[in-house]
Design a protein around this motif. Structure first.
Motif, PDB file in Angstrom:
ATOM      1  N   ASP A  39       0.808  -1.226   0.000  1.00  0.00           N
ATOM      2  CA  ASP A  39       0.000   0.000   0.000  1.00  0.00           C
ATOM      3  C   ASP A  39       0.837   1.271   0.000  1.00  0.00           C
ATOM      4  O   ASP A  39       0.404   2.293  -0.570  1.00  0.00           O
ATOM      5  CB  ASP A  39      -0.928   0.022   1.223  1.00  0.00           C
ATOM      6  CG  ASP A  39      -2.025  -1.027   1.133  1.00  0.00           C
ATOM      7  OD1 ASP A  39      -2.264  -1.542   0.017  1.00  0.00           O
ATOM      8  OD2 ASP A  39      -2.622  -1.352   2.181  1.00  0.00           O
ATOM      9  N   HIS A  40       2.016   1.237   0.620  1.00  0.00           N
ATOM     10  CA  HIS A  40       2.763   2.476   0.843  1.00  0.00           C
ATOM     11  C   HIS A  40       4.193   2.451   0.310  1.00  0.00           C
ATOM     12  O   HIS A  40       4.872   3.481   0.369  1.00  0.00           O
ATOM     13  CB  HIS A  40       2.783   2.804   2.342  1.00  0.00           C
ATOM     14  CG  HIS A  40       1.425   2.860   2.965  1.00  0.00           C
ATOM     15  ND1 HIS A  40       0.494   3.825   2.654  1.00  0.00           N
ATOM     16  CD2 HIS A  40       0.825   2.040   3.872  1.00  0.00           C
ATOM     17  CE1 HIS A  40      -0.615   3.617   3.351  1.00  0.00           C
ATOM     18  NE2 HIS A  40      -0.446   2.533   4.085  1.00  0.00           N
ATOM     19  N   GLY A  41       4.670   1.291  -0.180  1.00  0.00           N
ATOM     20  CA  GLY A  41       6.041   1.210  -0.652  1.00  0.00           C
ATOM     21  C   GLY A  41       7.032   1.237   0.488  1.00  0.00           C
ATOM     22  O   GLY A  41       6.661   1.401   1.661  1.00  0.00           O
ATOM     23  N   MET A  42       8.308   1.100   0.158  1.00  0.00           N
ATOM     24  CA  MET A  42       9.338   1.114   1.196  1.00  0.00           C
ATOM     25  C   MET A  42       9.411   2.455   1.893  1.00  0.00           C
ATOM     26  O   MET A  42       9.692   2.531   3.091  1.00  0.00           O
ATOM     27  CB  MET A  42      10.703   0.772   0.594  1.00  0.00           C
ATOM     28  CG  MET A  42      10.913  -0.691   0.269  1.00  0.00           C
ATOM     29  SD  MET A  42      10.897  -1.790   1.734  1.00  0.00           S
ATOM     30  CE  MET A  42      12.281  -1.157   2.696  1.00  0.00           C
ATOM     31  N   ALA A  43       9.131   3.539   1.171  1.00  0.00           N
ATOM     32  CA  ALA A  43       9.231   4.871   1.775  1.00  0.00           C
ATOM     33  C   ALA A  43       8.229   5.045   2.903  1.00  0.00           C
ATOM     34  O   ALA A  43       8.490   5.776   3.871  1.00  0.00           O
ATOM     35  CB  ALA A  43       9.018   5.945   0.711  1.00  0.00           C
ATOM     36  N   GLY A  44       7.075   4.383   2.816  1.00  0.00           N
ATOM     37  CA  GLY A  44       6.059   4.528   3.841  1.00  0.00           C
ATOM     38  C   GLY A  44       5.986   3.378   4.818  1.00  0.00           C
ATOM     39  O   GLY A  44       5.066   3.322   5.643  1.00  0.00           O
ATOM     40  N   LEU A  45       6.957   2.470   4.724  1.00  0.00           N
ATOM     41  CA  LEU A  45       6.961   1.297   5.604  1.00  0.00           C
ATOM     42  C   LEU A  45       7.713   1.632   6.883  1.00  0.00           C
ATOM     43  O   LEU A  45       8.928   1.832   6.862  1.00  0.00           O
ATOM     44  CB  LEU A  45       7.619   0.112   4.896  1.00  0.00           C
ATOM     45  CG  LEU A  45       7.614  -1.201   5.678  1.00  0.00           C
ATOM     46  CD1 LEU A  45       6.196  -1.779   5.742  1.00  0.00           C
ATOM     47  CD2 LEU A  45       8.552  -2.217   5.020  1.00  0.00           C
ATOM     48  N   THR A  46       7.003   1.699   7.993  1.00  0.00           N
ATOM     49  CA  THR A  46       7.623   1.989   9.280  1.00  0.00           C
ATOM     50  C   THR A  46       7.240   0.920  10.284  1.00  0.00           C
ATOM     51  O   THR A  46       6.195   0.266  10.154  1.00  0.00           O
ATOM     52  CB  THR A  46       7.166   3.353   9.824  1.00  0.00           C
ATOM     53  OG1 THR A  46       5.763   3.290  10.120  1.00  0.00           O
ATOM     54  CG2 THR A  46       7.423   4.459   8.813  1.00  0.00           C
ATOM     55  N   PHE A  47       8.077   0.749  11.288  1.00  0.00           N
ATOM     56  CA  PHE A  47       7.764  -0.193  12.355  1.00  0.00           C
ATOM     57  C   PHE A  47       6.464   0.201  13.057  1.00  0.00           C
ATOM     58  O   PHE A  47       5.690  -0.658  13.474  1.00  0.00           O
ATOM     59  CB  PHE A  47       8.905  -0.253  13.358  1.00  0.00           C
ATOM     60  CG  PHE A  47      10.074  -1.101  12.915  1.00  0.00           C
ATOM     61  CD1 PHE A  47      10.077  -1.748  11.683  1.00  0.00           C
ATOM     62  CD2 PHE A  47      11.173  -1.270  13.746  1.00  0.00           C
ATOM     63  CE1 PHE A  47      11.141  -2.536  11.290  1.00  0.00           C
ATOM     64  CE2 PHE A  47      12.249  -2.058  13.362  1.00  0.00           C
ATOM     65  CZ  PHE A  47      12.233  -2.695  12.124  1.00  0.00           C
ATOM     66  N   GLU A  48       6.249   1.498  13.202  1.00  0.00           N
ATOM     67  CA  GLU A  48       5.039   1.959  13.881  1.00  0.00           C
ATOM     68  C   GLU A  48       3.791   1.507  13.122  1.00  0.00           C
ATOM     69  O   GLU A  48       2.832   0.990  13.718  1.00  0.00           O
ATOM     70  CB  GLU A  48       5.063   3.483  14.012  1.00  0.00           C
ATOM     71  CG  GLU A  48       6.067   4.016  15.017  1.00  0.00           C
ATOM     72  CD  GLU A  48       7.502   4.034  14.487  1.00  0.00           C
ATOM     73  OE1 GLU A  48       8.419   4.330  15.274  1.00  0.00           O
ATOM     74  OE2 GLU A  48       7.711   3.736  13.285  1.00  0.00           O
ATOM     75  N   LEU A 107       8.775  -3.205  -4.765  1.00  0.00           N
ATOM     76  CA  LEU A 107      10.142  -3.684  -4.572  1.00  0.00           C
ATOM     77  C   LEU A 107      11.003  -3.419  -5.799  1.00  0.00           C
ATOM     78  O   LEU A 107      12.194  -3.102  -5.677  1.00  0.00           O
ATOM     79  CB  LEU A 107      10.141  -5.176  -4.241  1.00  0.00           C
ATOM     80  CG  LEU A 107       9.674  -5.546  -2.831  1.00  0.00           C
ATOM     81  CD1 LEU A 107       9.629  -7.059  -2.672  1.00  0.00           C
ATOM     82  CD2 LEU A 107      10.557  -4.914  -1.767  1.00  0.00           C
ATOM     83  N   LEU A 108      10.421  -3.546  -6.982  1.00  0.00           N
ATOM     84  CA  LEU A 108      11.181  -3.264  -8.208  1.00  0.00           C
ATOM     85  C   LEU A 108      11.671  -1.822  -8.225  1.00  0.00           C
ATOM     86  O   LEU A 108      12.746  -1.528  -8.765  1.00  0.00           O
ATOM     87  CB  LEU A 108      10.318  -3.545  -9.439  1.00  0.00           C
ATOM     88  CG  LEU A 108      10.156  -5.021  -9.819  1.00  0.00           C
ATOM     89  CD1 LEU A 108       9.042  -5.185 -10.849  1.00  0.00           C
ATOM     90  CD2 LEU A 108      11.463  -5.582 -10.360  1.00  0.00           C
ATOM     91  N   LEU A 109      10.906  -0.922  -7.634  1.00  0.00           N
ATOM     92  CA  LEU A 109      11.310   0.482  -7.593  1.00  0.00           C
ATOM     93  C   LEU A 109      12.528   0.707  -6.709  1.00  0.00           C
ATOM     94  O   LEU A 109      13.189   1.749  -6.815  1.00  0.00           O
ATOM     95  CB  LEU A 109      10.153   1.341  -7.072  1.00  0.00           C
ATOM     96  CG  LEU A 109       8.893   1.380  -7.941  1.00  0.00           C
ATOM     97  CD1 LEU A 109       7.793   2.171  -7.249  1.00  0.00           C
ATOM     98  CD2 LEU A 109       9.203   1.980  -9.302  1.00  0.00           C
ATOM     99  N   GLU A 110      12.825  -0.270  -5.857  1.00  0.00           N
ATOM    100  CA  GLU A 110      13.946  -0.123  -4.919  1.00  0.00           C
ATOM    101  C   GLU A 110      15.244  -0.699  -5.455  1.00  0.00           C
ATOM    102  O   GLU A 110      16.260  -0.646  -4.763  1.00  0.00           O
ATOM    103  CB  GLU A 110      13.602  -0.819  -3.595  1.00  0.00           C
ATOM    104  CG  GLU A 110      12.376  -0.278  -2.902  1.00  0.00           C
ATOM    105  CD  GLU A 110      12.533   1.185  -2.522  1.00  0.00           C
ATOM    106  OE1 GLU A 110      13.657   1.587  -2.144  1.00  0.00           O
ATOM    107  OE2 GLU A 110      11.529   1.915  -2.607  1.00  0.00           O
ATOM    108  N   ARG A 111      15.228  -1.238  -6.663  1.00  0.00           N
ATOM    109  CA  ARG A 111      16.420  -1.921  -7.170  1.00  0.00           C
ATOM    110  C   ARG A 111      17.634  -1.008  -7.215  1.00  0.00           C
ATOM    111  O   ARG A 111      18.743  -1.423  -6.857  1.00  0.00           O
ATOM    112  CB  ARG A 111      16.140  -2.483  -8.567  1.00  0.00           C
ATOM    113  CG  ARG A 111      17.281  -3.314  -9.123  1.00  0.00           C
ATOM    114  CD  ARG A 111      16.883  -4.010 -10.395  1.00  0.00           C
ATOM    115  NE  ARG A 111      16.461  -3.055 -11.413  1.00  0.00           N
ATOM    116  CZ  ARG A 111      16.062  -3.412 -12.642  1.00  0.00           C
ATOM    117  NH1 ARG A 111      15.986  -4.683 -12.966  1.00  0.00           N
ATOM    118  NH2 ARG A 111      15.704  -2.499 -13.516  1.00  0.00           N
TER     119      ARG A 111
END
Length: 198
Positions: free
Chosen positions: A26-35, A113-117
């Motif tokens: 839903d949010h990509g790696m940029a929006g992935l937080t532990f919280e 994930l492909l965007l993070e390559r």
């Protein structure tokens, strides 16, 4: 009012992994937080910080969990390739499993994930080792068995041909949506296996 049940051990980790995949999709790696993951999993933040140092480690752990789950399920997501003595049949079954796997929560995280390559090359290399290379080995082995049977020439066992089917299934899934069995047969017959081999 009953107090919420506290998850522990494997149940807690599985809830965290499922929430991680959902948040990543839903949010990509940029929006992935532990919280956010903790809130979605109904877990405390401390339970994440005790296990993983950063979101990258958490994502890799979640992907490893999905691979293990897929291998033990009826929908292996391309984690198995059953030798049946006919390369075409083996590839159709394998790519059908792979296409089914792309409709699962893991399938939803492939695009972000492909965007993070480029941004996270070390993480991407670990994803390749975890998700892509094992499947390529299965197909390489299937081609090798077919060549040993005389079904195809040994020159056909090339990296490009081995990866062509899965790459096209993934590309079509990401651009046009899930593939049907007829779509899979088309990929195998029109792209992977030249007509003179069938």
């Amino acid at each position: 009012m009953n107090a919420p049940v506290r998850r522990r051990g494997a149940d807690l980790e599985h809830a965290i992994f499922a929430a991680t995949l959902e948040q990543l999709a839903d949010h990509g790696m940029a929006g992935l937080t532990f919280e956010n993951v903790a809130a979605a999993a109904g877990a405390g933040k401390a339970s994440l910080y005790r296990r993983w140092t950063d979101p990258e480690q958490l994502v890799l752990a979640a992907l490893a969990w999905t691979e293990d789950t897929a291998e033990r399920s009826d929908h292996p997501g391309g984690t198995r390739l059953q030798p049946v003595g006919d390369l075409r049949d083996e590839l159709i079954a394998f790519l059908s499993d792979l296409a089914d796997g792309l409709t699962t929560p893991v399938g939803r995280v492939l695009a972000p994930l492909l965007l993070e390559r480029e941004r996270r090359p070390e993480m991407w290399q670990r994803i390749v080792a975890l998700l892509i290379e094992p499947r390529q080995r299965l197909v390489t082995e299937a081609f090798g068995r077919a060549a040993a049977r005389g079904e195809i020439p040994s020159s056909a066992v090339s990296p490009s041909r081995v990866s062509a089917g899965a790459a096209l299934v993934l590309a079509r899934h990401l651009t046009t949506g899930p593939l049907s069995r007829d779509d899979i047969v088309e990929v195998v017959d029109d792209v992977v296996l030249p007509a003179r081999w069938r």
